[in-house]
Write a protein that holds these residues in place. Sequence first.
Motif, short mmCIF file in Angstrom:
data_model
loop_
_atom_site.label_atom_id
_atom_site.label_comp_id
_atom_site.label_asym_id
_atom_site.label_seq_id
_atom_site.Cartn_x
_atom_site.Cartn_y
_atom_site.Cartn_z
N SER A 137 -0.26 -11.39 -9.51
CA SER A 137 -0.65 -10.86 -8.21
C SER A 137 -0.36 -11.85 -7.09
O SER A 137 -0.02 -11.46 -5.97
CB SER A 137 -2.13 -10.45 -8.21
OG SER A 137 -2.95 -11.48 -8.70
N LYS A 169 -1.03 3.74 -3.35
CA LYS A 169 -1.81 4.05 -4.55
C LYS A 169 -0.98 4.87 -5.53
O LYS A 169 -1.15 4.76 -6.75
CB LYS A 169 -3.09 4.80 -4.16
CG LYS A 169 -4.10 3.91 -3.46
CD LYS A 169 -5.22 4.71 -2.82
CE LYS A 169 -6.12 5.36 -3.83
NZ LYS A 169 -7.29 6.01 -3.19
N MET A 182 -9.40 -3.13 -7.43
CA MET A 182 -8.33 -2.46 -6.70
C MET A 182 -8.86 -1.40 -5.75
O MET A 182 -8.30 -1.17 -4.67
CB MET A 182 -7.32 -1.85 -7.68
CG MET A 182 -6.47 -2.88 -8.42
SD MET A 182 -5.57 -4.02 -7.32
CE MET A 182 -4.48 -2.88 -6.45
N ALA A 217 -2.36 -6.51 -2.95
CA ALA A 217 -2.36 -5.50 -1.90
C ALA A 217 -1.40 -5.88 -0.77
O ALA A 217 -0.68 -5.02 -0.24
CB ALA A 217 -3.78 -5.32 -1.35
N LEU A 236 -6.10 0.86 -0.34
CA LEU A 236 -4.67 1.04 -0.09
C LEU A 236 -4.39 2.46 0.40
O LEU A 236 -5.06 3.41 -0.02
CB LEU A 236 -3.88 0.79 -1.38
CG LEU A 236 -3.85 -0.65 -1.90
CD1 LEU A 236 -3.22 -0.69 -3.28
CD2 LEU A 236 -3.10 -1.57 -0.94
N MET A 255 -9.52 -2.45 -2.21
CA MET A 255 -8.39 -2.79 -1.34
C MET A 255 -8.08 -1.66 -0.35
O MET A 255 -7.35 -1.86 0.61
CB MET A 255 -7.15 -3.11 -2.18
CG MET A 255 -7.27 -4.37 -3.04
SD MET A 255 -7.60 -5.88 -2.09
CE MET A 255 -9.37 -6.09 -2.33
N ARG A 281 2.05 -3.87 0.36
CA ARG A 281 2.28 -3.42 1.73
C ARG A 281 3.63 -3.91 2.25
O ARG A 281 4.32 -3.21 2.98
CB ARG A 281 1.14 -3.90 2.64
CG ARG A 281 -0.16 -3.13 2.45
CD ARG A 281 -1.24 -3.61 3.43
NE ARG A 281 -2.38 -2.71 3.46
CZ ARG A 281 -3.47 -2.82 2.70
NH1 ARG A 281 -3.54 -3.84 1.85
NH2 ARG A 281 -4.46 -1.96 2.79
N TYR A 319 -6.26 -9.19 -3.21
CA TYR A 319 -5.75 -9.21 -1.83
C TYR A 319 -4.28 -9.61 -1.80
O TYR A 319 -3.51 -9.11 -0.98
CB TYR A 319 -6.57 -10.19 -0.98
CG TYR A 319 -7.98 -9.71 -0.69
CD1 TYR A 319 -8.22 -8.77 0.31
CD2 TYR A 319 -9.05 -10.17 -1.43
CE1 TYR A 319 -9.50 -8.33 0.58
CE2 TYR A 319 -10.35 -9.74 -1.17
CZ TYR A 319 -10.57 -8.82 -0.17
OH TYR A 319 -11.84 -8.38 0.09
#
Length: 496
Positions: free
Chosen positions: A197, A458, A448, A417, A453, A451, A421, A414
Amino acid sequence: MSETKASSFTVTLNEPDKAPAAESAVPEPSNRDYTWRKGRQSIKYTATAELLPLHEDDGTLIGHMFALSYVSDAQDKTDRPVTFCWNGGPGGSSAMVNIGGLGPRHVPISSQEQLPCPTQPVDNPYSLLPETDLVYLDAMGTGYSKIAKDYDAKKVWGVDGDADAFMRGIAQWLTTHERWNTPLYLYGESYGTMRNSVLMRVLGERGIAVTGVIEQSTILDYAPTLPGNDLYYMGMLPVYAATANYFGKAGKGKDQFKWFDKAWAFVDEKYGAALIKSDTISAAEESALAKEMSELIGIDADIIQKKHLRIELDTFRKLLLADEGLFIGRYDTRFTEGAYMDVQGDNEFFAGEDPSGDAIMTPDQSAWMKLVQETGFKGSPINILLSFKVNASWNWTHQAPGTMGSPVCPNTAYDMATALRRNPKCRVLFFGGIHDAATPYWNVKHSMSKMFLPEYLKERITYKVHENGHMAYEDLPTLEAMSKDLKEFYGLRNKD
């Protein structure tokens, strides 16, 4: 939830007191040609063992990262992915995720029993090789990866330094093997999912695009590992329920996944609220919930109430099969061993004892060493599967994107995420197991979900839960299911 406790199965013979220093004479790369076969299908490939030099931006030598790669002999590799794979720890080498289940050859498995030792690796019908070339990288200071003599090991033994080192290892492999601009995937297990991540963000910041990320037995937020954090108990309860169901201590005759889901619903709808109340909960409500928990997890309701609904993993491992003289595993709660007699101060020792690790670690390590030896690589006779020194020295400080400060309890959801993005074409596949008490599946779904999203991101994330424990590839039904899931996941890159 993390892999930070000592375990009796770990290979750490003659581990040096100081950080491993890079040898003055670096062994030459070695390789050997093989043919992988499954029925009528065959793939010719080359196995290469090598030490990749890692340098800081100013040219300072960091050390050498060990890579064991399997590359198809196909001439046209335009759309042939490369997947970089590793285990966790922190402080673990990449041997297990290689010989355990996803490499071209593996140690055959069939049940929740001790593997024979020695055991011979065979062609792996569930390997990722038909879908992708494979590169297994050892974290610095583990396996055969060596830190340069005058380099400060603390720079790479930490959340951020580790991700930076792997970024450099990947870049060096892509350069050495002339594979830039190829579909690039990351495959991590346990702490390796936390590494992924952060790494998927760091790679993007260095102009290395990631096509997909596979997260097996995931931990992204370390907060649940802190003493007294109620998210720990919430994540564990569905695992307890699945385990009690497996041994016939609860939900006898009920489908294992339905029983797991029932416990999950209990956590979301009742248990979480009860834990938040703490000592403001009424005795009557606590008693009623203890009885409901008892029906789910097979532990006596009086014990549950006395512990105020908070059952530690080691307590569960000792109690569930106590009447049979057995205790259960942590990495995979279906494994058992003869129970120890309680003695003063045995808690730390017991926490490190794991039947599921004892059953597979040594046979897998020995078979992996054989694979490396076959290539002709002249490495050290001692290969550190999991380094306690690296683990104990780990710098957990990490400033997640969009946050202030650098807490020592990282939450890398984070980072993931943020990376998604920035790179909305990337896909993520999460694998979880209902018998994994090291990284409970409930917690990653919770991490998750926080977050928030957007829907279009997603939709790029897939969640798969199977009946396995932590080392998913050590469970044959799961390995079969994962093979199909992974084939589908890699095929999605051409459908965007």
